[in-house]
Scaffold this active site. Structure first.
Site, PDB file in Angstrom:
ATOM      1  N   ARG A  75       0.856  -1.181   0.000  1.00  0.00           N
ATOM      2  CA  ARG A  75       0.000   0.000   0.000  1.00  0.00           C
ATOM      3  C   ARG A  75       0.895   1.233   0.000  1.00  0.00           C
ATOM      4  NH1 ARG A  75      -3.390  -2.668  -1.790  1.00  0.00           N
ATOM      5  NH2 ARG A  75      -5.499  -3.079  -1.030  1.00  0.00           N
TER       6      ARG A  75
ATOM      7  N   GLU B 188      -2.529   7.815  -4.610  1.00  0.00           N
ATOM      8  CA  GLU B 188      -3.037   7.373  -5.915  1.00  0.00           C
ATOM      9  C   GLU B 188      -4.560   7.495  -5.975  1.00  0.00           C
ATOM     10  OE1 GLU B 188      -3.502   2.626  -5.942  1.00  0.00           O
ATOM     11  OE2 GLU B 188      -1.422   3.209  -5.559  1.00  0.00           O
TER      12      GLU B 188
ATOM     13  N   HIS C 135      -0.008   0.403  -9.912  1.00  0.00           N
ATOM     14  CA  HIS C 135      -0.726  -0.510  -9.022  1.00  0.00           C
ATOM     15  C   HIS C 135      -1.205  -1.741  -9.795  1.00  0.00           C
ATOM     16  CE1 HIS C 135      -3.324  -0.678  -5.118  1.00  0.00           C
ATOM     17  NE2 HIS C 135      -2.879  -1.873  -5.472  1.00  0.00           N
TER      18      HIS C 135
END
Length: 389
Positions: free
Chosen positions: A215, A244, A261
């Site tokens: 994360r 993000e 991601h």
């Protein structure tokens, strides 16, 4: 009939739902958040990590009784609010662990090609995995395939008596490769928010490799930016970002590998998430539905089950192994895609939405090996097939 509201970008879900129109009434939502009108009708909601489920969203969904996220992490879901409403909640831990492990392997392989050798500033080939869960276990196996001595840092597991992990933070900071695989937690003794902060970054080897595929907020972005400005030789791979889909452009310019991601976005990882949620939903709603096997779902999206790489006339050197792994998944391609975009939040989301079909490293088969290298390759194969705990 069950009223389902689902993320339109959840790979493989439409095919599963379309097979049983007598059981499911389906609405699809685009983007990050469903509309109020869609939420008002939903009994079951299937999401990805981009959708934030909080009390405000739940207030718009009075009929909701089941929620599933096709992700490992659950920090985007207010679990307490779900419990208050009595809403069943499921995630899919481990479903894309192999893919995340492959991401770590691809970064290391790319570094071998760039440096001509493994990242090894200490001279001891030490790798630290932060978080020994599913993705951490898979990443550890890939790093062992390269010859690293891997140690897993996981204080909660250590306190539970797991002898395979440790809790010595200094052992992490002195490693040659550090890879993050923890959930995002902001409270408690072992909170992971800004776990990699300015103090930690200042203690890393100058030529170390830091990877974050967990994360974004596990690494303090501003502190990392400042450290890279002082120590540009520190190699960083970021698949996740603190804010993000908004990217820190100044930081992105300084990291070696920047991706959108997508570490867990192999075909098996994405399809597996949808299938796992559907299996649970069918059980909870007591439906007589026979769902397909994961292998058949993956086979529909990949051109072949095995990818052969010939090493005829070559020894199984470090560079040869790196080239073979990169032939299946090359993180440099994903880095190029992100840097080639306009770096807007919309571009970030679009890269995830339109991500191409990706095989896993377990599908790699080296052929034309000499007898001396065959045993070494068989050992590597075993590490590449580890899918997590």
């Amino acid at each position: 009939m069950i009223s389902i509201l689902a993320d339109a970008n959840m790979t493989g879900l439409a095919e599963l739902l379309d097979c049983y129109p007598e059981h499911f009434e389906v609405q699809w939502y685009q983007g990050r958040t469903p509309t109020a009108a869609q939420l008002a009708q939903a009994e079951a909601l299937l999401i990805r990590s981009v959708t934030q489920v909080d009390s405000a969203l739940l207030a718009q969904a009075p009929r909701l009784r089941w929620l599933g996220t096709a992700t490992i992490g659950t920090d985007h879901v207010a679990a307490d609010a779900l419990r208050e409403r009595g809403i069943l909640f499921y995630s899919t831990p481990g479903v894309n662990a192999g893919a995340v492990g492959d991401y770590v392997a691809s970064v290391v392989a790319a570094e071998v090609m760039r440096r001509g050798e493994l990242p090894n500033p200490s001279g001891q080939l030490r790798a630290a995995i932060i978080g020994a869960g599913n993705t951490g276990t898979a990443a550890a196996a890939r790093l062992r395939a390269f010859g690293y001595q891997v140690e897993c840092y996981d204080p909660p597991r250590y306190q539970q008596g797991d002898s395979t992990v440790h809790r010595d933070w200094q052992r992490v900071l002195s490693a040659d490769v550090i890879s993050c695989h923890v959930p995002l937690t902001r409270a408690g003794t072992h909170a992971t928010h800004h776990l990699i902060d300015a103090e930690a970054l200042s203690q890393l080897h100058a030529n170390a490799l830091l990877i974050n595929a967990s994360r974004g907020s596990v690494v303090a972005e501003q502190a990392l930016l400042e450290q890279l400005q002082k120590t540009p030789e520190l190699t960083v791979a970021l698949d996740v970002w603190e804010y993000e889909p908004q990217l820190n452009r100044e930081l992105l310019a300084l990291v070696q590998y920047a991706t959108a991601h997508i570490a867990g976005h192999s075909v098996a990882g994405k399809v597996g998430g949808a299938l796992r949620l559907m299996q649970q939903l069918v059980r909870d709603f007591k439906l007589e539905v026979e769902l397909p096997e994961l292998a058949s779902q993956v086979a529909q999206r990949l051109p072949q089950a095995v990818y052969q790489y010939s090493v005829k006339g070559e020894k199984l050197s470090l560079q040869t192994l790196a080239s073979a792994l990169l032939s299946i998944y090359d993180v440099r391609y994903d880095d190029k895609l992100l840097r080639g975009s306009d770096l807007s939040p919309q571009a970030f989301d679009q890269l995830r939405k339109s991500y191409p079909a990706r095989a896993e490293l377990a599908s790699l088969e080296l052929i034309d090996l000499n007898s001396t290298d065959l045993q070494r390759w068989q050992q590597v194969q075993q590490f590449l097939q580890v899918a997590g705990r």
